[in-house]
Write an enzyme that holds these catalytic residues in place. Sequence first.
Site, mmCIF file in Angstrom:
data_model
loop_
_atom_site.group_PDB
_atom_site.id
_atom_site.type_symbol
_atom_site.label_atom_id
_atom_site.label_comp_id
_atom_site.label_asym_id
_atom_site.label_seq_id
_atom_site.Cartn_x
_atom_site.Cartn_y
_atom_site.Cartn_z
ATOM 1 N N THR A 189 0.819 -1.202 0.000
ATOM 2 C CA THR A 189 0.000 0.000 0.000
ATOM 3 C C THR A 189 0.856 1.256 0.000
ATOM 4 O O THR A 189 1.991 1.239 0.495
ATOM 5 C CB THR A 189 -0.909 0.008 1.251
ATOM 6 O OG1 THR A 189 -1.562 1.262 1.368
ATOM 7 C CG2 THR A 189 -0.088 -0.208 2.520
ATOM 8 N N ASP A 190 0.306 2.352 -0.497
ATOM 9 C CA ASP A 190 1.017 3.623 -0.435
ATOM 10 C C ASP A 190 1.044 4.189 0.987
ATOM 11 O O ASP A 190 1.790 5.132 1.275
ATOM 12 C CB ASP A 190 0.412 4.649 -1.397
ATOM 13 C CG ASP A 190 -1.045 4.990 -1.120
ATOM 14 O OD1 ASP A 190 -1.650 4.396 -0.200
ATOM 15 O OD2 ASP A 190 -1.591 5.855 -1.836
ATOM 16 N N GLU A 191 0.267 3.618 1.897
ATOM 17 C CA GLU A 191 0.224 4.127 3.265
ATOM 18 C C GLU A 191 1.553 3.933 4.001
ATOM 19 O O GLU A 191 1.791 4.583 5.024
ATOM 20 C CB GLU A 191 -0.922 3.482 4.038
ATOM 21 C CG GLU A 191 -2.282 3.824 3.443
ATOM 22 C CD GLU A 191 -3.446 3.350 4.281
ATOM 23 O OE1 GLU A 191 -3.386 3.493 5.510
ATOM 24 O OE2 GLU A 191 -4.415 2.840 3.695
ATOM 25 N N TYR B 64 -1.650 -0.504 11.026
ATOM 26 C CA TYR B 64 -1.782 -1.163 9.726
ATOM 27 C C TYR B 64 -0.614 -0.849 8.815
ATOM 28 O O TYR B 64 0.052 -1.748 8.287
ATOM 29 C CB TYR B 64 -3.099 -0.760 9.054
ATOM 30 C CG TYR B 64 -3.111 -1.052 7.570
ATOM 31 C CD1 TYR B 64 -2.952 -2.353 7.096
ATOM 32 C CD2 TYR B 64 -3.257 -0.026 6.638
ATOM 33 C CE1 TYR B 64 -2.947 -2.623 5.731
ATOM 34 C CE2 TYR B 64 -3.260 -0.284 5.278
ATOM 35 C CZ TYR B 64 -3.103 -1.587 4.833
ATOM 36 O OH TYR B 64 -3.083 -1.856 3.492
ATOM 37 N N LYS C 249 2.430 -3.293 7.265
ATOM 38 C CA LYS C 249 2.695 -3.474 5.841
ATOM 39 C C LYS C 249 4.108 -3.019 5.482
ATOM 40 O O LYS C 249 4.776 -3.648 4.641
ATOM 41 C CB LYS C 249 1.666 -2.710 5.007
ATOM 42 C CG LYS C 249 0.276 -3.317 5.033
ATOM 43 C CD LYS C 249 0.228 -4.732 4.458
ATOM 44 C CE LYS C 249 0.476 -4.757 2.973
ATOM 45 N NZ LYS C 249 0.312 -6.126 2.408
#
Length: 347
Positions: free
Chosen positions: A130-132, A155, A159
Site C-alpha cells: 500500500t502507499d500508506e 496497519y 505493511k
Amino acid sequence: MKLLVTGGCGFIGSAVVRLAIARGHAVINLDALTYAACPDNVAEVAEDPGYAFEHADIRDRVALDRIFEAHTPDAVMHLAAESHVDRSIDGPGTFIETNITGTYQLLEAARAFWVRHGKPEDFRFHHISTDEVFGTLGAEGQFTEDTRYDPRSPYSASKAASDHLVRAWNETYGLPVILSNCSNNYGPFHFPEKLVPVIILNALDEKPLPIYGDGSNVRDWLYVEDHADALLLVLEKGKLGRSYNIGGENERSNLELVRTICAILDEKRPRDEGSYADLIEFVADRPGHDARYAIDPERIREELGWRPSVTVEEGLARTVDWYLMNEGWWRALQDRDGVGARLGVRP
C-alpha cells in the site's frame, strides 16, 4: 502461468483471481476466510478447471509447504493481509501476526519450494502493498518508489515491515521478488467497512453518511479492476527486485468523493425528498489520520506502459451500479463483526 494467490476471497485478491482465470492462467486461491473474505467474490470462476481453492492461514507453515508441493505454482501473488486502519487501531496484534509473521512464513515456504525445485529462473514472488507505508504528504508532492517509509498507523507499520521482509529475502537469499504499492482501491465486491461502500450502503438505507474530521483528507482513487490488470502486468513484465507504485491518477478529498457518490445516487435512485448529500455528517476524526496520499505513476507508465482506464467518476458510477444490482451480496455481510460500527476511536 499457475498462480498461487493469497487472500483471493478478499476484495482486491478476488479481482485478481477473476481476471487471471479470464486470461487463461491457473489459480490456486489460498484464503483463511476471515471476517472480510467472501467466497461469493469468486463464484463466477469457482467451477473453472483452472481454479482451485485452499482454505489455509498464511501463518501455518505446514499447510503452506503442503500447498506449494501439491500445486507447484510458477508464481506467488501475496495479497492476504489485515487492511482496515480503524481495526488496526483497536486491535493491532492481529495485524502484526498476519501481515508480518504471515508474510515471513509465506516467504520461507516459497524460498524452500524454490530451492527444492532447483531455483527456477521464471519463479516470481509478487508482494502487494500500500502507499500508506510512505506516511503523509502536504498539499504538494507525490510518492515515488524511492520515498522514505514513514508509516503512521499499526496497519501501515505492519505493511511496511512486510515490505522490508520481502526485500531482505531478495537481497539475502536471492528469492526472485517484485513489489507494488497501490493507492486506495474501490469497486465491486468491496467489503462494507471502507469509505466507498459505507457511503453507498448508508445512503440506500437512509442513514447518516459519516465523514471523518472536515473531509479534507485526500486520497488517490484506483478502480479495483484496473489494479488487478496492473498487478498481472507487473508480475509478468516487471523487473526482479524492483517496486512499482500503482495509482489511479484520481486525487479527491473524502468530502469531494462522498459528494460525487451522492450525485450519482441522486441520478440512479433518487430520494423522495432532497439529495443524498443532505445525509452527510461530520464525525470525530481517526487518530493519526494521514492528510494526503498521492502516487507518482511514472515508473509503471514508462517501463510497462500501464495507465488506469477509468476516471474516478466513471469508476464510481460502475461501483454504484454494482451495489444496486447486488443487494443480496452486501445484505448478507451486514451482520459480520464490526460492520456498521464506528471503529478506531481509541487515542
